[in-house]
Design a protein around this motif. Sequence first.
Motif, PDB file in Angstrom:
ATOM      1  N   GLY A   1       9.747 -45.032 -56.481  1.00 61.73           N
ATOM      2  CA  GLY A   1       9.569 -45.901 -57.531  1.00 61.73           C
ATOM      3  C   GLY A   1      10.303 -46.474 -57.987  1.00 61.73           C
TER       4      GLY A   1
ATOM      5  N   SER B   1      13.828 -40.024 -55.344  1.00 65.22           N
ATOM      6  CA  SER B   1      13.968 -38.388 -55.202  1.00 65.22           C
ATOM      7  C   SER B   1      14.051 -38.005 -53.652  1.00 65.22           C
TER       8      SER B   1
ATOM      9  N   ASN C   1      13.533 -45.938 -58.864  1.00 65.48           N
ATOM     10  CA  ASN C   1      13.145 -44.192 -58.629  1.00 65.48           C
ATOM     11  C   ASN C   1      13.324 -43.506 -57.756  1.00 65.48           C
TER      12      ASN C   1
ATOM     13  N   HIS D   1       2.681 -47.034 -57.630  1.00 67.07           N
ATOM     14  CA  HIS D   1       2.727 -45.480 -57.400  1.00 67.07           C
ATOM     15  C   HIS D   1       4.185 -45.269 -56.621  1.00 67.07           C
ATOM     16  N   MET D   2       4.196 -43.839 -56.481  1.00 68.33           N
ATOM     17  CA  MET D   2       5.080 -43.041 -55.437  1.00 68.33           C
ATOM     18  C   MET D   2       4.909 -44.391 -54.053  1.00 68.33           C
TER      19      MET D   2
ATOM     20  N   LEU E   1       7.396 -32.166 -54.222  1.00 73.30           N
ATOM     21  CA  LEU E   1       8.391 -33.350 -54.101  1.00 73.30           C
ATOM     22  C   LEU E   1       9.240 -32.955 -55.570  1.00 73.30           C
TER      23      LEU E   1
ATOM     24  N   VAL F   1      11.257 -40.398 -51.883  1.00 74.23           N
ATOM     25  CA  VAL F   1       9.838 -41.319 -52.213  1.00 74.23           C
ATOM     26  C   VAL F   1      10.581 -42.208 -53.539  1.00 74.23           C
TER      27      VAL F   1
ATOM     28  N   PHE G   1       6.028 -43.882 -50.470  1.00 70.86           N
ATOM     29  CA  PHE G   1       5.872 -42.502 -49.296  1.00 70.86           C
ATOM     30  C   PHE G   1       6.619 -43.124 -47.890  1.00 70.86           C
TER      31      PHE G   1
ATOM     32  N   GLU H   1      16.641 -41.834 -62.065  1.00 68.97           N
ATOM     33  CA  GLU H   1      15.628 -43.514 -62.430  1.00 68.97           C
ATOM     34  C   GLU H   1      17.306 -44.216 -62.922  1.00 68.97           C
TER      35      GLU H   1
ATOM     36  N   ARG I   1      13.436 -36.804 -59.797  1.00 74.32           N
ATOM     37  CA  ARG I   1      13.627 -37.416 -59.262  1.00 74.32           C
ATOM     38  C   ARG I   1      14.589 -38.255 -60.474  1.00 74.32           C
TER      39      ARG I   1
END
Lengths: 503, 507, 99
Positions: free
Chosen positions: A20, A227, A225, A181-182, A236, A18, A184, A241, A239
């Motif tokens: 970001g 994760s 980011n 946003h995250m 989730l 995931v 996916f 950074e 994460r």
Amino acid sequence: MKAKLMDFDKALELFEPVLGFEVHVELGTKTKMFSAAPNPAHPEFHGAEPNTLIDPLSLGLPGSLPVTNETAVRYSISLGLALGCEIATSCRFARKNYFYPDTPKNYQISQYDEPIAFEGQVEIELANGRQFTVPIERAHMEEDAGKLTHVGGSTGRIQGAEYSLVDYNRAGVPLVEIVTHMIFGAEHDAPELAKAYVGAIRDIVLSLGISEARMERGNLRCDANVSLRPRGSERLGTRTETKNVNSMRSVERAVRYEIQRQAAILADGGTITQETRHWHEDTGATSPGRPKSDADDYRYFPEPDLLPVEPSRALVEELRAALPEQPVARKRRLKAEWGFSDLEFQDVVNGDMLHLVDATVAAGAAPQSARKWWTGEIARVANERGVEAASLVEPAHVAELQRLIDEGVLTDRLARQALEGVMAGEGSPAEVAEARGLKVVIDESALVAAVDEALAAQPDVLQKIRDGKVQAAGAVIGAVMKAMRGQADAARVREIVLERASG
Amino acid sequence: MEQAPSELTRLPGHELATLIAAGDVSSVEATQAHLDRIAAVDGEIHAFLHVNGGALEQAKAIDERRASGEQLHALAGAPVAIKDVLCTIGMPSTSGSRILEGWVPPYDATVVARLKAAGLVALGKTNMDEFAMGSSTEHSAYGPTRNPWDTERIPGGSGGGSAAAVAAFEAPFALGSDTGGSIRQPAAVTGTVGVKPTYGGVSRYGAIALASSLDQVGPVTRTVLDSALIHDVIGGHDPHDSTSLKREWPSFTAAAREGAASGSLAGLKVGVVKELDSEGIAADVQARFKETVQVLTDAGAEVVEVSCPSFAYSVAAYYLILPAEASSNLARFDSVRFGLRVEQQGQTVEDVMAASREAGFGPEVKRRIILGTYALSAGYYDAYYGSAQKVRTLIQRDFDAAFEQADLLISPAAPTTAFKIGEKIDDPLAMYVNDITTIPANLAGIPGMGLPMGLGDDGLPVGLQLLAPMFEDARLYRAGATIEALLADGWGGILTTKAPELAGGAA
Amino acid sequence: MSEITREDVQHLAGLARIALTDDEVTSLTAELSQIVDAIATVREVAGDDIPATSHPVPMANVLREDVVGETLTHEQAFAGAPSHDGERFRVTAILGEEQ
């Protein structure tokens, strides 16, 4: 110390990545975000001496006050619109409080709960043809910090340094921070998506003309980011950074590295620490920075020295109407306009040279010539040296090089030598050719013979020249250049034509 | 007309300026007279932190320009004292703090630049509570200022230096700054006049910020007309301050002259704020206030009672908003670019910053920074800072309703006369509550004036506060000048002329 | 009412970068609890329907043209600096990473 890494494919079998991104764009306005000091991100002020682009606000002097730069606001709205965002009817600035020597007021003026732009998306096309939509959460205005130089110790890094020096030229440079946003579903394409996303932002910013967007100069900075979520799990993962990623290649590598590193830890039953990590270009690895803690209490509150910004709908529509096309649409258009084959075009895109070829074409080169330079000789040198092609030569110089070939001043072989000089910083192609004596050498008597032959073949032109219509000489010059297969100096040919015609 | 130098210092500012403009007195003479007075009495009063060594030279330059026939501003050549919160090229600007000891700014505050442009001569920088945090000037890092009426007592604060300088005839004009009453309350306890303009009416650029949304620079003088003259010079839009108002302001000088000439308040509706005339107000202050209301009524004013119920929360809201903004504004004092640095071998920059701030800030500043940090910290913001901002809205609504009923509001400017130095220093909360009368105007952004209304039972000055609606500063000057004239008639001269002579000042 | 502990004060002092002495922490812990109790009354009247006022005079869109103004010279910039090398401000070693 290198961390244990899991094989990338194996990692993807066990975990879903995931992503970001937080991308900071320095705006190329003439002055800073909140004061009239010159902006080092504007071409006119590149390379200024330390602490010369400063005023009371840049140093956070007692009593100094911020006033918002109108052009920076316009640029931010344009960028927000290009990201497909809504533009706030009212937004305001907040203070983000933290102590650090590069932050002159020990708070950063940023936007917190009321960004100027929010909820957009960026369309991306990956090399394998896959279309991807990256959801944008917000784009907000803020100011940059100064620059620290660490002295003493072995590496010039912060650890082990004896003291640090601070230059506040960059303090207050206008920034737009774009937060996704995250993301996916990137799966195996996650590293490439990271690179393509940053590339897309870069292309948007360039097409808007609001920043030079040079990653190596820090005009464009990416925090990634990452994760991992175990397959079949809803929850989730923690994460990390990764900061300090200052090339597109590094963004791709850093994301791949974090996926492999985190997967190895999780597979061993370990846990991921939520932290900031730093990317090291030399070792190709990330290392931990400060762990996140309650020390990150930024105590945001509305900036009392500034008033809300309320973009009128008329302004928003004016800026919307002036928007350039979206990158994906632009790609399709350019491919058609340039007439490249699928393979040729993909080559350009994969090499991240679309904007370079485009700029070269805009500077007057034929698309195929521009493509050949960038994906050929320049890419070869860039690869050899492990740098970005864009950092080697300006598109305008590539176009000039091609023009010198087209005009017969240089042969292909001589042009490559001239390019070498340009990349070595010796000047423009014409200057290098002059300095290095690279001009096409031709037998003068052969030229004279060719001119005489052409004049004899076009007696009417000869008469016109003798009547003083000098511009008629063009037809003769063309014929001579053709006869010499382009390897003659057109200016010299002209001189000889006029000389022989009058004689 | 010949004037003895000592008499020059006792003239109201506008009279002195008129003599200078007419060429009867030179700027050098006027400046020298005040420098002499400072030399004579400031050892006792300690109104000044710095006396301008270049004052006479600047005065001479003005005299030369006048002699060459140049048309100068009406106040050109008149001396002025400047609160140390304001940045001044060539003079240290410390805001009363150890952390800025000796710091000389590379730029002038806009108000200072405007005084200079008008040709006023800066006498020096006046003492204040550190970073303007206080109501007594006891919190100055450089020692307290003493009240010229009784040197055992405080001159008010934070601008006690400017008020005392004017009251002790060390300067005819001074600048102050008012965040919660720092101009009006010192005026009240020293028998002088001070005005807090409408927020945004005077530039804050170059004023070392305490609480950005409350701070306002304004005049401190012995007469209403003198304040108006200074306000006209320093006021108006400044592009360096985003919160500066883009408005055409009327002449406050004209308003004050009209008010003084009219002698009547007929047609003026005056509201007495019920909540500011009750609990916590000393009996003698209440008595003077009642007498003043009678004088107003006799002069034709219609006096009504108005209620502002949310004022009960104003002190609480103020002591959240001020520390919160101050904690952020004072973060820049980190020993990196300016100010005190306390450093030991082997310390990290984090340690050096913390040690420098520990050594450079006084106890009241630390108290408010910690309080403000608390009010803004995660989990408390909504309950404290957020709620305080809502109280601000309620206070504005109270004022809106009150100004529906009255053109001007009046109240005592301070609950008591000047208290003794050291009396309240260990009880911060008691000190805070003292600001109840002046704080609401800052929270709402409206203009206010403090002016004398007599003496208390202890023979010390008692101050009246006038409040006008947003942008209506001229109304303060018009009514203020009328009230000043009416009261002076009763006293046989303005109140400061009644002040006891200082030991060092006997002419 | 408000329970402000020594640890709270130490934490706040850390955020505010002030190296308080133990005595100061002790006195501030007591004073702060008392002050916070007094000012917490703002919560009594702060209803959800009341908008917050962060600025006394409502204004918006105060913007500046993008035109270069005056800059400071090195002499001006470094005149008040505790330490510098003629080109940059100088600080001792930094412990933490950039924000």
